[in-house]
Write an enzyme that holds these catalytic residues in place. Structure first.
Site, PDB file in Angstrom:
ATOM      1  N   ARG A  11      24.080  10.873  49.163  1.00  0.00           N
ATOM      2  CA  ARG A  11      25.505  10.969  48.872  1.00  0.00           C
ATOM      3  C   ARG A  11      26.401  10.614  50.048  1.00  0.00           C
ATOM      4  NH1 ARG A  11      24.386  16.781  46.555  1.00  0.00           N
ATOM      5  NH2 ARG A  11      23.058  16.574  48.362  1.00  0.00           N
ATOM      6  N   HIS A  77      31.996  18.205  48.960  1.00  0.00           N
ATOM      7  CA  HIS A  77      30.976  18.558  47.983  1.00  0.00           C
ATOM      8  C   HIS A  77      30.248  19.825  48.378  1.00  0.00           C
ATOM      9  CE1 HIS A  77      26.772  17.774  46.268  1.00  0.00           C
ATOM     10  NE2 HIS A  77      27.519  18.164  45.284  1.00  0.00           N
ATOM     11  N   GLU A 108      26.624  29.428  49.667  1.00  0.00           N
ATOM     12  CA  GLU A 108      27.180  28.305  50.428  1.00  0.00           C
ATOM     13  C   GLU A 108      27.944  28.773  51.659  1.00  0.00           C
ATOM     14  OE1 GLU A 108      28.918  25.215  48.051  1.00  0.00           O
ATOM     15  OE2 GLU A 108      30.020  24.424  49.764  1.00  0.00           O
TER      16      GLU A 108
HETATM   17  C1  FAD Z   1      30.712  18.821  42.099  1.00  0.00           C
HETATM   18  C2  FAD Z   1      29.585  19.634  42.673  1.00  0.00           C
HETATM   19  C3  FAD Z   1      28.292  19.431  42.210  1.00  0.00           C
HETATM   20  C4  FAD Z   1      27.242  20.175  42.731  1.00  0.00           C
HETATM   21  N1  FAD Z   1      25.984  19.961  42.255  1.00  0.00           N
HETATM   22  C5  FAD Z   1      24.958  20.679  42.736  1.00  0.00           C
HETATM   23  C6  FAD Z   1      23.630  20.495  42.238  1.00  0.00           C
HETATM   24  O1  FAD Z   1      23.395  19.661  41.376  1.00  0.00           O
HETATM   25  N2  FAD Z   1      22.648  21.257  42.754  1.00  0.00           N
HETATM   26  C7  FAD Z   1      22.870  22.179  43.736  1.00  0.00           C
HETATM   27  O2  FAD Z   1      21.927  22.841  44.167  1.00  0.00           O
HETATM   28  N3  FAD Z   1      24.112  22.385  44.226  1.00  0.00           N
HETATM   29  C8  FAD Z   1      25.157  21.662  43.756  1.00  0.00           C
HETATM   30  N4  FAD Z   1      26.421  21.859  44.261  1.00  0.00           N
HETATM   31  C9  FAD Z   1      26.630  22.901  45.262  1.00  0.00           C
HETATM   32  C10 FAD Z   1      26.578  24.262  44.587  1.00  0.00           C
HETATM   33  O3  FAD Z   1      27.212  24.206  43.331  1.00  0.00           O
HETATM   34  C11 FAD Z   1      27.281  25.303  45.463  1.00  0.00           C
HETATM   35  O4  FAD Z   1      26.764  25.244  46.778  1.00  0.00           O
HETATM   36  C12 FAD Z   1      27.053  26.706  44.894  1.00  0.00           C
HETATM   37  O5  FAD Z   1      27.572  26.806  43.589  1.00  0.00           O
HETATM   38  C13 FAD Z   1      27.712  27.758  45.788  1.00  0.00           C
HETATM   39  O6  FAD Z   1      27.495  29.030  45.195  1.00  0.00           O
HETATM   40  P1  FAD Z   1      28.039  30.352  45.867  1.00  0.00           P
HETATM   41  O7  FAD Z   1      27.714  31.451  44.914  1.00  0.00           O
HETATM   42  O8  FAD Z   1      27.555  30.476  47.258  1.00  0.00           O
HETATM   43  O9  FAD Z   1      29.595  30.096  45.984  1.00  0.00           O
HETATM   44  P2  FAD Z   1      30.649  29.877  44.807  1.00  0.00           P
HETATM   45  O10 FAD Z   1      29.987  29.344  43.572  1.00  0.00           O
HETATM   46  O11 FAD Z   1      31.758  29.104  45.437  1.00  0.00           O
HETATM   47  O12 FAD Z   1      31.093  31.368  44.484  1.00  0.00           O
HETATM   48  C14 FAD Z   1      31.972  32.075  45.320  1.00  0.00           C
HETATM   49  C15 FAD Z   1      32.765  33.000  44.401  1.00  0.00           C
HETATM   50  O13 FAD Z   1      33.558  33.867  45.216  1.00  0.00           O
HETATM   51  C16 FAD Z   1      34.837  33.970  44.615  1.00  0.00           C
HETATM   52  N5  FAD Z   1      35.797  34.351  45.669  1.00  0.00           N
HETATM   53  C17 FAD Z   1      36.298  33.593  46.661  1.00  0.00           C
HETATM   54  N6  FAD Z   1      37.139  34.304  47.419  1.00  0.00           N
HETATM   55  C18 FAD Z   1      37.143  35.552  46.923  1.00  0.00           C
HETATM   56  C19 FAD Z   1      37.809  36.763  47.292  1.00  0.00           C
HETATM   57  N7  FAD Z   1      38.631  36.821  48.338  1.00  0.00           N
HETATM   58  N8  FAD Z   1      37.562  37.855  46.548  1.00  0.00           N
HETATM   59  C20 FAD Z   1      36.709  37.828  45.497  1.00  0.00           C
HETATM   60  N9  FAD Z   1      36.065  36.707  45.093  1.00  0.00           N
HETATM   61  C21 FAD Z   1      36.274  35.591  45.817  1.00  0.00           C
HETATM   62  C22 FAD Z   1      35.116  32.609  44.037  1.00  0.00           C
HETATM   63  O14 FAD Z   1      36.095  32.654  43.039  1.00  0.00           O
HETATM   64  C23 FAD Z   1      33.728  32.259  43.479  1.00  0.00           C
HETATM   65  O15 FAD Z   1      33.545  32.709  42.176  1.00  0.00           O
HETATM   66  C24 FAD Z   1      27.488  21.133  43.737  1.00  0.00           C
HETATM   67  C25 FAD Z   1      28.787  21.335  44.208  1.00  0.00           C
HETATM   68  C26 FAD Z   1      29.824  20.591  43.684  1.00  0.00           C
HETATM   69  C27 FAD Z   1      31.222  20.839  44.200  1.00  0.00           C
END
Ligand code: FAD
Length: 304
Positions: A11, A77, A108
């Site tokens: 990418r 991304h 993440e």
């Molecule tokens: C377009 C796109 C495509 C992708 N495709 C892939 C893929 O095919 N395979 C893969 O492995 N990864 C992929 N990724 C990466 C992956 O989706 C992310 O790294 C992953 O979803 C992150 O998960 P997380 O739970 O750490 O964070 P997030 O999913 O960002 O969750 C964090 C949560 O915390 C909440 N939050 C934030 N601040 C606060 C606050 N102050 N109080 C309370 N809640 C809060 C947010 O609303 C959110 O719900 C992709 C990313 C993108 C953008």
């Protein structure tokens, strides 16, 4: 339009290829996007393998990907890097991997350091599942074995003061305007292509944006469900992160994975096979470095 052969490299390379076209004025109609042609994939493949993205395209752009090219441009991304942790999700605070007792990060936001400078596709979810589970289990055990940590007097005071400052601000700046400006400038100077001139200009730009941020106000002065207040606070965090990104990228005089310096196009393991650690200090962002521990797999040059 991108030739189809360009869809197979990783990418970061595709993003740079797209951005180069746009930057050099070859975007569609001179605009800031190129076209992605998915028409050869056919209905079955699009419906089965790419249902989300095709639906987004139909809903938000009014484009039918079965028959029409889709306008695209690079965007953020994934954040390689983040809050450094060990394999049990414990946040570590220095080059010696000293854990901060009771503080955990996963997902993440965290950096267990499994992705290097360029996460492979699908590995984010693997990371989240593996290290989220390990972190959760460790935290549950930690709670059973430890008592509450003593709190300083009035621990909520800094947060209270910050909220009160925003709500009582007499400034004239809107968070949305500063954020738009921050996004445009970071895209231009610190995204898929970087060099010393652009990053140094961005450092200066960030100083000015921070001055404007000091004058930010929230129209909504309420204390319940105040999403505007949340946006103001988030913008402060974005500015902090932008500072970290720019200072780290400026210091790293090489190209590696998603970090592509046009003035230092080669990877330089002799000087830069190390992690960057960023600390907030009264003088701004302070950088330290941590060695990369290599076990089974030796780093090799990426070749296509
Ligand atoms: C377009 C796109 C495509 C992708 N495709 C892939 C893929 O095919 N395979 C893969 O492995 N990864 C992929 N990724 C990466 C992956 O989706 C992310 O790294 C992953 O979803 C992150 O998960 P997380 O739970 O750490 O964070 P997030 O999913 O960002 O969750 C964090 C949560 O915390 C909440 N939050 C934030 N601040 C606060 C606050 N102050 N109080 C309370 N809640 C809060 C947010 O609303 C959110 O719900 C992709 C990313 C993108 C953008």
């Amino acid at each position: 339009m991108l030739p189809r052969c360009l869809t197979s490299p990783p990418r970061d390379m595709v993003s740079r290829a797209i951005y180069r076209e746009i930057r050099e004025g070859r975007g569609i109609g001179g605009k800031n996007y190129v076209h992605l042609d998915m028409t050869h994939l056919g209905k079955d493949v699009l419906d089965k393998k790419l249902p989300d993205i095709t639906e987004f395209v139909r809903t938000y752009m009014g484009v039918e990907p079965l028959t029409q090219p889709v306008p695209i441009q690079p965007t953020a991304h994934y954040a390689m890097g983040g809050i450094p942790t060990d394999v049990d999700g414990r946040v570590v605070i220095d080059e010696k991997n000293t854990p901060m007792p009771g503080l955990y990060a996963a997902g993440e936001a965290a950096c267990v350091s499994v992705h290097g400078a360029n996460r492979l596709g699908t590995n984010s979810l693997v990371d989240i599942l593996v290290f989220g589970r390990r972190g959760g289990r460790h935290a549950a055990k930690f709670i059973q074995e430890n008592d509450w940590a003593p709190l300083p007097a009035k621990p909520e005071e800094p947060a209270r003061a910050m909220v009160s400052q925003v709500l009582n601000s007499t400034g004239k700046e809107r968070a949305a305007d500063i954020r738009d400006n921050l996004q445009d400038e970071m895209m231009d100077k610190a995204s898929v292509f970087r060099d010393a001139a652009g990053l140094t200009a961005m450092r200066e730009k960030l100083r000015k944006l921070r001055d404007r941020y000091r004058q930010v106000k929230a129209e909504d002065r309420g204390l319940r469900y105040n999403t505007e207040l949340l946006e103001v606070i988030e913008l402060g965090c974005m500015l902090d992160l932008a500072d970290v990104l720019v200072e780290s990228a400026l210091a790293r005089q090489e190209s590696r994975g998603g970090h592509s310096r046009e003035d230092f196009p080669k990877r330089d393991d002799a000087n830069w096979l190390k992690h960057t650690l960023a600390y907030q200090s009264p003088k701004g962002v302070e950088l330290k470095f941590k060695p990369v521990v290599i076990t089974k797999f030796q780093p090799m040059e990426r070749k296509y």
